[in-house]
Write a protein that holds these residues in place. Structure first.
Motif, PDB file in Angstrom:
ATOM      1  N   GLY A   1      -1.242 -15.410   0.060  1.00  0.00           N
ATOM      2  CA  GLY A   1      -1.432 -14.470  -1.025  1.00  0.00           C
ATOM      3  C   GLY A   1      -0.141 -14.166  -1.759  1.00  0.00           C
ATOM      4  O   GLY A   1      -0.133 -13.431  -2.743  1.00  0.00           O
ATOM      5  N   GLY A   2       0.966 -14.714  -1.310  1.00  0.00           N
ATOM      6  CA  GLY A   2       2.248 -14.439  -1.942  1.00  0.00           C
ATOM      7  C   GLY A   2       2.778 -13.087  -1.526  1.00  0.00           C
ATOM      8  O   GLY A   2       2.111 -12.271  -0.915  1.00  0.00           O
ATOM      9  N   GLY A   3       4.037 -12.815  -1.869  1.00  0.00           N
ATOM     10  CA  GLY A   3       4.617 -11.514  -1.566  1.00  0.00           C
ATOM     11  C   GLY A   3       4.903 -11.348  -0.089  1.00  0.00           C
ATOM     12  O   GLY A   3       5.411 -12.245   0.570  1.00  0.00           O
ATOM     13  N   MET A   4       4.566 -10.179   0.431  1.00  0.00           N
ATOM     14  CA  MET A   4       4.893  -9.846   1.805  1.00  0.00           C
ATOM     15  C   MET A   4       3.771 -10.256   2.758  1.00  0.00           C
ATOM     16  O   MET A   4       2.593 -10.022   2.488  1.00  0.00           O
ATOM     17  CB  MET A   4       5.138  -8.344   1.929  1.00  0.00           C
ATOM     18  CG  MET A   4       6.239  -7.816   1.034  1.00  0.00           C
ATOM     19  SD  MET A   4       7.852  -8.599   1.359  1.00  0.00           S
ATOM     20  CE  MET A   4       8.243  -7.888   2.962  1.00  0.00           C
ATOM     21  N   PHE A   5       4.162 -10.880   3.862  1.00  0.00           N
ATOM     22  CA  PHE A   5       3.218 -11.181   4.936  1.00  0.00           C
ATOM     23  C   PHE A   5       3.055  -9.911   5.746  1.00  0.00           C
ATOM     24  O   PHE A   5       4.010  -9.418   6.342  1.00  0.00           O
ATOM     25  CB  PHE A   5       3.738 -12.319   5.798  1.00  0.00           C
ATOM     26  CG  PHE A   5       2.846 -12.639   6.968  1.00  0.00           C
ATOM     27  CD1 PHE A   5       1.579 -13.148   6.759  1.00  0.00           C
ATOM     28  CD2 PHE A   5       3.269 -12.442   8.265  1.00  0.00           C
ATOM     29  CE1 PHE A   5       0.741 -13.458   7.833  1.00  0.00           C
ATOM     30  CE2 PHE A   5       2.459 -12.745   9.338  1.00  0.00           C
ATOM     31  CZ  PHE A   5       1.188 -13.247   9.116  1.00  0.00           C
ATOM     32  N   ASN A   6       1.872  -9.352   5.769  1.00  0.00           N
ATOM     33  CA  ASN A   6       1.658  -8.047   6.395  1.00  0.00           C
ATOM     34  C   ASN A   6       0.378  -8.102   7.222  1.00  0.00           C
ATOM     35  O   ASN A   6      -0.571  -7.358   6.985  1.00  0.00           O
ATOM     36  CB  ASN A   6       1.567  -6.964   5.314  1.00  0.00           C
ATOM     37  CG  ASN A   6       1.733  -5.546   5.841  1.00  0.00           C
ATOM     38  OD1 ASN A   6       1.337  -4.588   5.199  1.00  0.00           O
ATOM     39  ND2 ASN A   6       2.324  -5.396   7.018  1.00  0.00           N
ATOM     40  N   ASN A   7       0.374  -8.995   8.207  1.00  0.00           N
ATOM     41  CA  ASN A   7      -0.806  -9.200   9.032  1.00  0.00           C
ATOM     42  C   ASN A   7      -0.513  -8.948  10.500  1.00  0.00           C
ATOM     43  O   ASN A   7       0.626  -9.068  10.956  1.00  0.00           O
ATOM     44  CB  ASN A   7      -1.356 -10.613   8.855  1.00  0.00           C
ATOM     45  CG  ASN A   7      -1.947 -10.832   7.488  1.00  0.00           C
ATOM     46  OD1 ASN A   7      -1.270 -11.322   6.589  1.00  0.00           O
ATOM     47  ND2 ASN A   7      -3.200 -10.463   7.314  1.00  0.00           N
ATOM     48  N   VAL A   8      -1.566  -8.647  11.240  1.00  0.00           N
ATOM     49  CA  VAL A   8      -1.416  -8.378  12.662  1.00  0.00           C
ATOM     50  C   VAL A   8      -1.378  -9.689  13.442  1.00  0.00           C
ATOM     51  O   VAL A   8      -1.899 -10.717  13.001  1.00  0.00           O
ATOM     52  CB  VAL A   8      -2.565  -7.499  13.197  1.00  0.00           C
ATOM     53  CG1 VAL A   8      -2.540  -6.129  12.532  1.00  0.00           C
ATOM     54  CG2 VAL A   8      -3.913  -8.171  12.991  1.00  0.00           C
ATOM     55  N   HIS A   9      -0.743  -9.631  14.592  1.00  0.00           N
ATOM     56  CA  HIS A   9      -0.686 -10.768  15.512  1.00  0.00           C
ATOM     57  C   HIS A   9      -0.893 -10.220  16.916  1.00  0.00           C
ATOM     58  O   HIS A   9      -0.298  -9.214  17.299  1.00  0.00           O
ATOM     59  CB  HIS A   9       0.668 -11.470  15.415  1.00  0.00           C
ATOM     60  CG  HIS A   9       0.869 -12.541  16.442  1.00  0.00           C
ATOM     61  ND1 HIS A   9       0.156 -13.723  16.432  1.00  0.00           N
ATOM     62  CD2 HIS A   9       1.689 -12.602  17.530  1.00  0.00           C
ATOM     63  CE1 HIS A   9       0.537 -14.479  17.448  1.00  0.00           C
ATOM     64  NE2 HIS A   9       1.462 -13.817  18.137  1.00  0.00           N
TER      65      HIS A   9
ATOM     66  N   VAL B   1       6.415   2.990  -6.490  1.00  0.00           N
ATOM     67  CA  VAL B   1       5.695   2.733  -5.237  1.00  0.00           C
ATOM     68  C   VAL B   1       5.820   1.256  -4.881  1.00  0.00           C
ATOM     69  O   VAL B   1       5.618   0.381  -5.726  1.00  0.00           O
ATOM     70  CB  VAL B   1       4.207   3.110  -5.377  1.00  0.00           C
ATOM     71  CG1 VAL B   1       3.428   2.695  -4.135  1.00  0.00           C
ATOM     72  CG2 VAL B   1       4.064   4.604  -5.617  1.00  0.00           C
ATOM     73  N   VAL B   2       6.184   0.978  -3.636  1.00  0.00           N
ATOM     74  CA  VAL B   2       6.294  -0.404  -3.163  1.00  0.00           C
ATOM     75  C   VAL B   2       4.892  -0.964  -2.948  1.00  0.00           C
ATOM     76  O   VAL B   2       4.084  -0.382  -2.213  1.00  0.00           O
ATOM     77  CB  VAL B   2       7.098  -0.480  -1.856  1.00  0.00           C
ATOM     78  CG1 VAL B   2       7.099  -1.907  -1.313  1.00  0.00           C
ATOM     79  CG2 VAL B   2       8.525   0.008  -2.079  1.00  0.00           C
ATOM     80  N   LEU B   3       4.611  -2.059  -3.613  1.00  0.00           N
ATOM     81  CA  LEU B   3       3.297  -2.682  -3.509  1.00  0.00           C
ATOM     82  C   LEU B   3       3.326  -3.887  -2.576  1.00  0.00           C
ATOM     83  O   LEU B   3       4.289  -4.662  -2.574  1.00  0.00           O
ATOM     84  CB  LEU B   3       2.803  -3.110  -4.893  1.00  0.00           C
ATOM     85  CG  LEU B   3       2.603  -1.995  -5.923  1.00  0.00           C
ATOM     86  CD1 LEU B   3       2.116  -2.588  -7.242  1.00  0.00           C
ATOM     87  CD2 LEU B   3       1.630  -0.939  -5.421  1.00  0.00           C
ATOM     88  N   ASN B   4       2.289  -4.038  -1.809  1.00  0.00           N
ATOM     89  CA  ASN B   4       2.116  -5.195  -0.929  1.00  0.00           C
ATOM     90  C   ASN B   4       0.815  -5.870  -1.317  1.00  0.00           C
ATOM     91  O   ASN B   4      -0.275  -5.345  -1.059  1.00  0.00           O
ATOM     92  CB  ASN B   4       2.080  -4.752   0.534  1.00  0.00           C
ATOM     93  CG  ASN B   4       1.744  -5.899   1.472  1.00  0.00           C
ATOM     94  OD1 ASN B   4       2.078  -7.048   1.190  1.00  0.00           O
ATOM     95  ND2 ASN B   4       1.070  -5.592   2.565  1.00  0.00           N
ATOM     96  N   ASN B   5       0.941  -7.037  -1.971  1.00  0.00           N
ATOM     97  CA  ASN B   5      -0.240  -7.741  -2.476  1.00  0.00           C
ATOM     98  C   ASN B   5      -1.132  -6.826  -3.316  1.00  0.00           C
ATOM     99  O   ASN B   5      -2.360  -6.818  -3.183  1.00  0.00           O
ATOM    100  CB  ASN B   5      -1.036  -8.344  -1.318  1.00  0.00           C
ATOM    101  CG  ASN B   5      -0.249  -9.412  -0.591  1.00  0.00           C
ATOM    102  OD1 ASN B   5       0.425 -10.226  -1.203  1.00  0.00           O
ATOM    103  ND2 ASN B   5      -0.312  -9.398   0.734  1.00  0.00           N
ATOM    104  N   GLY B   6      -0.474  -6.036  -4.173  1.00  0.00           N
ATOM    105  CA  GLY B   6      -1.201  -5.194  -5.108  1.00  0.00           C
ATOM    106  C   GLY B   6      -1.575  -3.823  -4.594  1.00  0.00           C
ATOM    107  O   GLY B   6      -2.096  -2.999  -5.347  1.00  0.00           O
ATOM    108  N   LYS B   7      -1.321  -3.551  -3.300  1.00  0.00           N
ATOM    109  CA  LYS B   7      -1.672  -2.257  -2.726  1.00  0.00           C
ATOM    110  C   LYS B   7      -0.414  -1.558  -2.229  1.00  0.00           C
ATOM    111  O   LYS B   7       0.543  -2.216  -1.799  1.00  0.00           O
ATOM    112  CB  LYS B   7      -2.664  -2.440  -1.576  1.00  0.00           C
ATOM    113  CG  LYS B   7      -3.996  -3.046  -1.989  1.00  0.00           C
ATOM    114  CD  LYS B   7      -4.981  -3.071  -0.827  1.00  0.00           C
ATOM    115  CE  LYS B   7      -4.521  -3.986   0.279  1.00  0.00           C
ATOM    116  NZ  LYS B   7      -5.540  -4.070   1.368  1.00  0.00           N
ATOM    117  N   PRO B   8      -0.374  -0.223  -2.253  1.00  0.00           N
ATOM    118  CA  PRO B   8       0.799   0.510  -1.750  1.00  0.00           C
ATOM    119  C   PRO B   8       1.064   0.183  -0.286  1.00  0.00           C
ATOM    120  O   PRO B   8       0.130   0.039   0.512  1.00  0.00           O
ATOM    121  CB  PRO B   8       0.398   1.982  -1.929  1.00  0.00           C
ATOM    122  CG  PRO B   8      -0.647   1.969  -2.992  1.00  0.00           C
ATOM    123  CD  PRO B   8      -1.408   0.688  -2.803  1.00  0.00           C
TER     124      PRO B   8
END
Length: 626
Positions: free
Chosen positions: A229-237, A336-343
């Motif tokens: 999705g581009g930007g920041m990888f913000n997923n659980v592992h 506001v810092v956005l992560n894939n379009g969301k705060p």
């Protein structure tokens, strides 16, 4: 909602033969509060993950109730269709561990189980792109069914293996099934062996889950790039925690302690060890012979240092911390810092007085830490390929950089851009050639000495292949060079201590337990090293079959008798053919698997299609160096 959750919990308890006993990680979560009780995801977070939803997303209660109602039906179908197959492959894995015999200690059993799961499971890298790009995950991918049976039942609907939670579920399931843990997880009722409930297991549990939520820039950390999705990888592992006895002793001889008081919790991440090439090193898609062990028995504190500054939280019962999501989103330069379009919301870390913080690092740099192949064994020896020499030095560097506020790299997979990390990697290449090794099964453990001879803690003086007093070198894949004690020295032209391709046989009467033989693969190994400088993703591996070791050098496979040092070429690859695996579409037709093409590529014996692989005709002749 409580009714549906109870229904799901009761189903899992009734079908523990296929799912095991619910682990403490899940039972410790609040059902209704979904994180407001101090946990991160709550039990509902697990339900969201199984339904391909971010565990931290807000989901309407009606939607949660629907998912809770549907999941038991999905799990029931897994049991009905694949239950017997799961038990069969479970028994095969337990049989593999049993081949170690009664003399093997518990950690060794976990180690071989770790390797077995990695060789059976196949990571669905393609699904990672779907996490932010639309979702294509089946809940079965997050269970032991998906991890252990993905290849067998692919034609029936599970086409792409499993993801991290599947690996963790498989490890949890297999550890609970080990005979060593029978009294913990099972009981006898009316002469019949049955599974205990989670409440009956209680604090006696010896395996668990843990979770980390990464937050790092995909441009720095991901070979997949925009697939996330581009930007920041913000997923659980997800990964595991296990309870084992710690070591006692020193670098020359360490033995395992006994008794409950000497047991600690450590992390095991079978998934990341299995997919090191594509997720961590990120140099190519995964290949079956490349298996790391750096994530086997890592201290909770060690994992924090390893991923420092690249995660939002670690959700674990063994790190001594609680992470609470901030009420306000992150701000930068008034925006506001956005992560894939969301705060994006950060988390506040605080001590948890109800948890014990485990910090013992005795297993983080012992004999198996730097092994880069599956570990094979016979009655007397372990066999494997050992790679970089001093993982402890690397771990120390990462920790010190984190303490100093300088991570040295963005994300867990990057080698970093600062000078120290670059120099370290260069030293590894010059002074750390891969080695084909044997190790007596009755040898003690050892704890490699920390290298702290320089003020910065980064001296290279012990950066050699002689750290383990028990390993037996059978072959050097490249020249072994003398190591300079100065971290910044370039050792490219240093004195050669052992030539590439030097072959040794096991000789217990010799000082180093090996004797050099006349034959060698010097020319082949130097060509191999030259190819690896161009193609760093090339890896070395080995396998034991009928008393002989099979291993790859350059574009050929060789067979060695470790007792005599005799080496013969088995097969040389020059012009080879490539194809793409076929899979069934929704109509039952066999079509090329384009879900993640790199993982679907296979080597073929000829340019002819088969029932499972379609030959890909190149525009010109391709020479593949295997």
């Amino acid at each position: 909602m409580n009714y549906y959750y109870f229904q799901l919990s009761q189903f899992n308890q009734d079908e523990a033969e296929y799912f095991g006993v619910v682990a403490p990680f899940w039972t410790s979560k609040g059902v209704q509060k979904q994180g407001e009780d101090g946990s991160i995801t709550g039990t509902m977070g697990a339900i969201k993950v199984l339904c391909s939803i971010d565990p931290n997303d807000d989901v309407p209660p009606t939607t949660m109730a629907f998912m809770l109602n549907m999941l038991p039906q999905a799990f029931m179908s897994y049991v009905m269709n694949y239950g017997e197959a799961l038990k069969a492959i479970r028994d095969a894995g337990l049989a593999r561990v049993a081949e170690l015999g009664n003399s093997a200690d518990y950690v060794t059993k976990l180690l071989i189980l770790h390797d077995w799961i990695s060789q059976v499971a196949e990571f669905d890298m393609g699904s990672m792109g779907d996490i932010t790009g639309g979702g294509n995950n089946d809940p079965i991918q997050m269970t032991a069914f998906g991890a252990l049976l993905g290849g067998e039942i692919g034609a029936k609907g599970v086409e792409y293996g499993c993801i991290c939670l599947g690996y963790a579920s498989a490890f949890n399931y297999m550890v609970q099934n080990l005979p060593d843990n029978k009294e913990i997880y099972k009981k006898t009722v009316d002469g019949k062996e049955v599974w205990k409930t989670a409440d009956e297991v209680g604090n006696d549990a010896v395996v668990d889950f843990a979770q980390i939520l990464y937050y790092c820039d995909t441009s720095d950390t991901s070979v997949a790039g925009n697939a996330f999705g581009g930007g920041m990888f913000n997923n659980v592992h997800y990964f595991n925690a296990v309870k084992v006895n710690k070591l006692q002793g020193d670098s020359n001889s360490a033995t395992m302690t006994t008794g409950e008081d000497n047991k600690n919790w450590y992390y095991v991440d079978v998934c990341y060890d299995d997919v090191n090439t594509e997720c961590m090193a990120q140099t190519r898609v995964e290949n079956a012979g490349d298996l790391r062990h750096v994530n086997f028995l890592v201290s909770p504190s060690g994992l924090e240092g390893r991923y420092s500054k690249y995660y939002d939280y670690i959700d674990s019962l063994y790190d001594g911390y609680t992470y609470t999501k901030n009420k306000d989103p992150d701000m930068k330069d008034g925006q506001v810092v956005l992560n894939n379009g969301k705060p994006h919301y950060s988390y506040t870390k605080a001590d948890n007085k109800n948890e014990t913080r485990y910090t013992d690092t005795c297993y983080e740099d012992t004999w198996f830490t730097s092994i880069c192949s599956p570990i094979y064994f016979d009655d007397n020896y372990f066999y494997y390929v050992d790679t970089t020499t001093n993982q402890n030095l690397y771990n120390d560097m990462r920790r010190k950089q984190a303490e100093n506020g300088d991570s040295g790299s963005s994300g867990s997979g990057s080698s970093g851009n600062n000078s120290q990390m670059q120099q370290f990697m260069k030293k590894m290449q010059n002074q750390g050639p891969d080695t084909l090794e044997a190790r007596p099964r009755n040898a003690n453990y050892y704890i490699r000495k920390a290298d702290s001879s320089s003020s910065g803690g980064f001296s290279m003086s012990s950066f050699t292949k002689t750290d383990d007093p028990y390993d037996i070198i059978l072959m050097y894949y490249n020249d072994l060079k003398e190591t300079s004690s100065n971290f910044n020295d370039d050792d490219s032209n240093a004195k050669v201590l052992a030539k590439a391709g030097t072959i040794y046989k096991i000789d217990t009467s010799a000082t180093d337990k090996h004797t050099k033989v006349e034959n060698n693969l010097n020319t082949e190994c130097l060509a191999d090293a030259a190819a690896k400088r161009i193609y760093p993703a090339l890896v070395h591996s080995t396998a034991l079959y009928d008393g002989k070791l099979y291993f790859n050098v350059n574009n050929a496979i060789y067979r060695m008798d470790p007792t005599t040092g005799e080496v013969k070429e088995v097969k040389e690859y020059n012009t080879v053919y490539g194809g793409i695996k076929l899979t069934k579409d929704k109509d039952g037709n066999m079509v090329p698997d384009t879900h993640f093409p790199g993982m679907s590529m296979v080597i073929m014996d000829s340019a002819n299609d088969t029932s499972s692989v379609k030959y890909l005709a190149p525009s010109r002749t391709i020479l593949w160096r295997a």
